[in-house]
Design an enzyme around this catalytic site. Structure first.
Site, PDB file in Angstrom:
ATOM      1  N   THR A  81     -35.987  93.070 -51.852  1.00  0.00           N
ATOM      2  CA  THR A  81     -35.725  92.849 -53.306  1.00  0.00           C
ATOM      3  C   THR A  81     -37.030  92.900 -53.689  1.00  0.00           C
ATOM      4  O   THR A  81     -36.556  94.102 -55.150  1.00  0.00           O
ATOM      5  CB  THR A  81     -35.205  91.570 -53.098  1.00  0.00           C
ATOM      6  OG1 THR A  81     -34.509  90.676 -52.338  1.00  0.00           O
ATOM      7  CG2 THR A  81     -35.042  91.663 -54.441  1.00  0.00           C
ATOM      8  N   ALA A  84     -36.220  85.282 -51.203  1.00  0.00           N
ATOM      9  CA  ALA A  84     -35.530  83.459 -50.488  1.00  0.00           C
ATOM     10  C   ALA A  84     -34.603  84.613 -49.246  1.00  0.00           C
ATOM     11  O   ALA A  84     -34.546  85.026 -49.196  1.00  0.00           O
ATOM     12  CB  ALA A  84     -35.416  82.777 -51.113  1.00  0.00           C
ATOM     13  N   LYS A 126     -38.386  80.470 -46.678  1.00  0.00           N
ATOM     14  CA  LYS A 126     -38.825  82.160 -46.526  1.00  0.00           C
ATOM     15  C   LYS A 126     -39.209  81.858 -44.953  1.00  0.00           C
ATOM     16  O   LYS A 126     -40.351  81.204 -44.849  1.00  0.00           O
ATOM     17  CB  LYS A 126     -40.291  81.808 -48.013  1.00  0.00           C
ATOM     18  CG  LYS A 126     -39.127  82.335 -48.954  1.00  0.00           C
ATOM     19  CD  LYS A 126     -39.820  81.575 -50.121  1.00  0.00           C
ATOM     20  CE  LYS A 126     -41.450  82.889 -50.356  1.00  0.00           C
ATOM     21  NZ  LYS A 126     -40.479  84.392 -50.277  1.00  0.00           N
ATOM     22  N   GLY A 127     -39.874  82.961 -44.959  1.00  0.00           N
ATOM     23  CA  GLY A 127     -40.316  83.360 -43.973  1.00  0.00           C
ATOM     24  C   GLY A 127     -39.985  84.169 -42.472  1.00  0.00           C
ATOM     25  O   GLY A 127     -40.350  84.208 -41.898  1.00  0.00           O
ATOM     26  N   GLU A 176     -47.287  84.373 -49.065  1.00  0.00           N
ATOM     27  CA  GLU A 176     -46.298  83.286 -49.662  1.00  0.00           C
ATOM     28  C   GLU A 176     -46.782  82.987 -50.754  1.00  0.00           C
ATOM     29  O   GLU A 176     -46.546  82.550 -51.919  1.00  0.00           O
ATOM     30  CB  GLU A 176     -45.168  84.250 -49.118  1.00  0.00           C
ATOM     31  CG  GLU A 176     -44.772  85.021 -49.037  1.00  0.00           C
ATOM     32  CD  GLU A 176     -43.207  85.441 -48.522  1.00  0.00           C
ATOM     33  OE1 GLU A 176     -42.820  86.568 -48.167  1.00  0.00           O
ATOM     34  OE2 GLU A 176     -42.296  84.517 -48.197  1.00  0.00           O
TER      35      GLU A 176
END
Length: 295
Positions: A35, A92, A103-104, A112
């Site tokens: 994104t 996210a 997240k991750g 981040e």
């Protein structure tokens, strides 16, 4: 007619940048994921002079994105002392009603979080698939960055905390696309553990309404679980972004907001849905009990 996912991401990015990119920023955080490509494009399309703006990446991928766009990358550890990032944009994997995020998925969660917590404001950009009422509704695991030597110890502790799927499988070390490539390594050369939990995570509002958490069965409130995992020896970062937003943290007199102030979701019908972060007064008081937030 349903909008395709990439068009939804682009629509959300354009709206987020239009509403939140400052007039004269000094530093801008650029996150990771597909994104964010559209976020960088939207920033370029503003037609501003960006030659004096430093763009702070959250990892190798986002640094390459910044360089390929002809923008100036600034490493996080090169930021001047006591200087905040003016705005940070990131994606996210899942977002709940209170704008807590998982997240991750791209294995950049530690950096981040560094960038998000150094930003005056963090804005999340995603498509409609990421919008859920509670975390762990569709996204099945919590990403956790761990020191390789401690990985087995961390997984054992996670099982005690209730990290088990319905099939009985517990947390696992993320591996590359090919089995012989071995475990995924982060930019810090750490492993990523993906920890499943059997129930969607409770929000602070759920607890206020009397819903009961049961850690032995893996039923946790978002912030409590994030703190508990982070306290495990060997854990560098937890892929739950929760607690105060940047402005809430500043009101409390500290640096450290990691929850976005707003999330922009590109919807299937072509519209963009904006969710603004509700005030989590209980969170600020719990984290900074000696400071009464002026909100």
């Amino acid at each position: 007619m349903a909008l395709d996912i990439e068009a939804a991401k682009r629509a959300a990015a354009i709206e987020a940048v239009r509403n939140h990119f400052p007039d004269s920023p000094r530093f801008v955080g650029i996150g990771s994921g597909t994104t964010i490509v559209y976020v960088v494009q939207a920033i370029q399309e503003l037609g501003r002079d960006l030659s004096r703006v430093g763009f702070v990446p959250t990892g190798y991928q986002s640094k390459q994105l910044i360089l390929n766009a002809g923008l100036l990358p600034i490493e996080f550890d090169a930021l001047p002392d006591n200087v905040m990032i003016d705005i940070a944009f990131d994606g996210a994997d899942e977002v709940d009603e209170e704008l807590n995020c998982i997240k991750g998925g791209g294995a950049c969660l530690y950096q981040e979080k560094l960038v998000a917590m150094r930003a005056k404001e963090f804005v999340c950009v995603a498509d409609h698939r990421k919008l859920q009422s509670r975390l762990l509704t569709k996204w099945p695991t919590i990403p956790i960055e761990v020191e390789p030597k401690a990985s087995r110890q961390v997984m054992a502790r996670l099982r005690v905390l209730g990290s088990r799927s319905p099939t009985g499988a517990g947390p696992f070390i993320r591996e590359g696309a090919l089995s012989k490539t071995g475990p995924v390594k982060t930019d810090q050369d750490f492993f990523i553990i993906d920890a499943p939990f059997p129930q969607p995570l409770l929000t602070g509002q759920d607890i206020a309404e009397g819903k009961v958490r049961n850690s032995h069965e893996g039923i946790w409130e978002v912030e409590e679980l994030a703190r508990t995992i982070k306290d495990i020896n060997g854990v560098l970062g937890v892929g739950i972004f929760c607690g105060p937003t940047g402005p809430e943290a500043q009101v409390a007199g500290v640096i450290g907001g990691q929850r976005p102030i707003a999330c922009y979701f590109g919807m299937a019908d072509g519209s963009v849905q904006v969710r603004k972060a509700p005030v989590k007064r209980h969170s600020i008081v719990a984290q900074y009990p000696r400071i009464e937030p002026a909100i």
